[in-house]
Motif scaffolding. Structure first.
Motif, short mmCIF file in Angstrom:
data_model
loop_
_atom_site.label_atom_id
_atom_site.label_comp_id
_atom_site.label_asym_id
_atom_site.label_seq_id
_atom_site.Cartn_x
_atom_site.Cartn_y
_atom_site.Cartn_z
N PRO A 161 60.16 42.86 107.49
CA PRO A 161 59.00 43.45 108.17
C PRO A 161 57.85 42.47 108.36
O PRO A 161 57.05 42.64 109.29
CB PRO A 161 58.60 44.61 107.24
N LEU A 162 57.77 41.43 107.52
CA LEU A 162 56.70 40.45 107.70
C LEU A 162 56.83 39.72 109.03
O LEU A 162 55.85 39.18 109.55
CB LEU A 162 56.71 39.43 106.55
N VAL A 186 68.21 47.54 112.04
CA VAL A 186 68.05 47.24 110.60
C VAL A 186 68.74 48.34 109.79
O VAL A 186 68.95 49.45 110.29
CB VAL A 186 66.55 47.17 110.19
N LEU A 187 69.06 48.02 108.55
CA LEU A 187 69.53 49.07 107.64
C LEU A 187 68.39 50.04 107.38
O LEU A 187 67.23 49.63 107.29
CB LEU A 187 70.01 48.46 106.32
N ARG A 232 66.38 48.55 102.86
CA ARG A 232 66.44 49.51 103.97
C ARG A 232 65.06 49.91 104.46
O ARG A 232 64.11 50.03 103.69
CB ARG A 232 67.23 50.75 103.53
N ALA A 233 64.97 50.14 105.77
CA ALA A 233 63.71 50.56 106.38
C ALA A 233 63.46 52.03 106.07
O ALA A 233 64.39 52.84 106.09
CB ALA A 233 63.78 50.35 107.89
N ALA A 234 62.20 52.37 105.85
CA ALA A 234 61.80 53.77 105.71
C ALA A 234 61.86 54.43 107.09
O ALA A 234 61.81 53.73 108.12
CB ALA A 234 60.40 53.84 105.14
N LEU A 237 60.51 51.00 112.42
CA LEU A 237 60.55 50.19 113.65
C LEU A 237 59.60 50.75 114.71
O LEU A 237 58.89 50.01 115.38
CB LEU A 237 61.98 50.11 114.20
N ARG A 238 59.59 52.08 114.86
CA ARG A 238 58.71 52.70 115.86
C ARG A 238 57.24 52.35 115.57
O ARG A 238 56.47 52.02 116.46
CB ARG A 238 58.92 54.21 115.85
#
Ligand SMILES: C[S@@+](CC[C@H](N)C(=O)[O-])C[C@H]1O[C@@H](n2cnc3c(N)ncnc32)[C@H](O)[C@@H]1O
Length: 171
Positions: free
Chosen positions: A107-108, A127-128, A139-141, A145-146
């Motif tokens: 995310p950085l 992404v996972l 993993r992304a929460a 991405l949005r």
């Protein structure tokens, strides 16, 4: 097992679009410049090059890049393979018409991804995700991405089965 060991144990792949674009390949231009971030064995990079784009492809794993080179040679296309650690950031240079990052998450780097796009440029991310999975630190929460790319025109925003996908265009 580290990525070099995994790639050393696997064979050359087959060219193919990013998984979120299967059935949506027409959104990808056939000219211009593309970047594949964390390209692995280079199957997407070679697909982009065969589509007509001038492709840069970055990964830290030399064994993956070697398989990418082999695949590009077999397909008769050219890709600029870059061995680099993304912990040091993304490359600085001319903007890209397509930026792909599939199954690598940092995310950085999200602001830098958007900053690499030329006007009208396409961002393709997978992404996972914790959505449809038990969770884990890589993993992304939900909605990650949005939230990161909401300033782009979002064409696809999907989450489920442990993955999150986003396809978006810079206005
Ligand atoms: C799950 S694979 C995805 C490969 C490819 N994008 C695909 O979809 O087939 C993750 C890739 O990220 C690369 N990677 C992980 N950490 C990295 C880093 N810090 N810098 C560069 N590449 C990295 C690994 O070498 C590996 O090729």
């Amino acid at each position: 097992m580290d990525w070099n060991d995994r790639f050393a144990a696997s064979g050359v792949g087959r060219p193919g679009p990013p998984s979120v674009l299967v059935g949506r390949e027409d959104v990808v231009p056939t000219t211009g410049r593309a970047l594949d971030v964390a390209c692995g064995r280079g199957t997407v990079a070679v697909w982009l090059a065969a589509r007509g784009l001038a492709v840069d492809a970055i990964d830290a794993a030399a064994a993956g890049l070697a398989l990418g080179r082999e695949l590009a040679d077999a397909e008769g296309v050219s890709v600029r393979w870059i061995e680099a650690d993304l912990d040091d950031g993304l490359p600085v240079g001319p903007a890209y018409d397509v930026v792909v990052c599939q199954r690598f998450r940092d995310p950085l780097l999200y602001p830098a991804f958007a900053g690499l796009l030329a006007p009208g440029g396409l961002l393709v991310m997978t992404v996972l995700s914790t959505v449809g999975d038990t969770g884990g630190r890589f993993r992304a929460a939900p909605g990650e991405l949005r939230a990161a790319f909401d300033h782009l025109d979002v064409l696809v925003d999907e989450e489920g089965d442990g993955e999150a996908h986003l396809v978006a265009r810079l206005r």
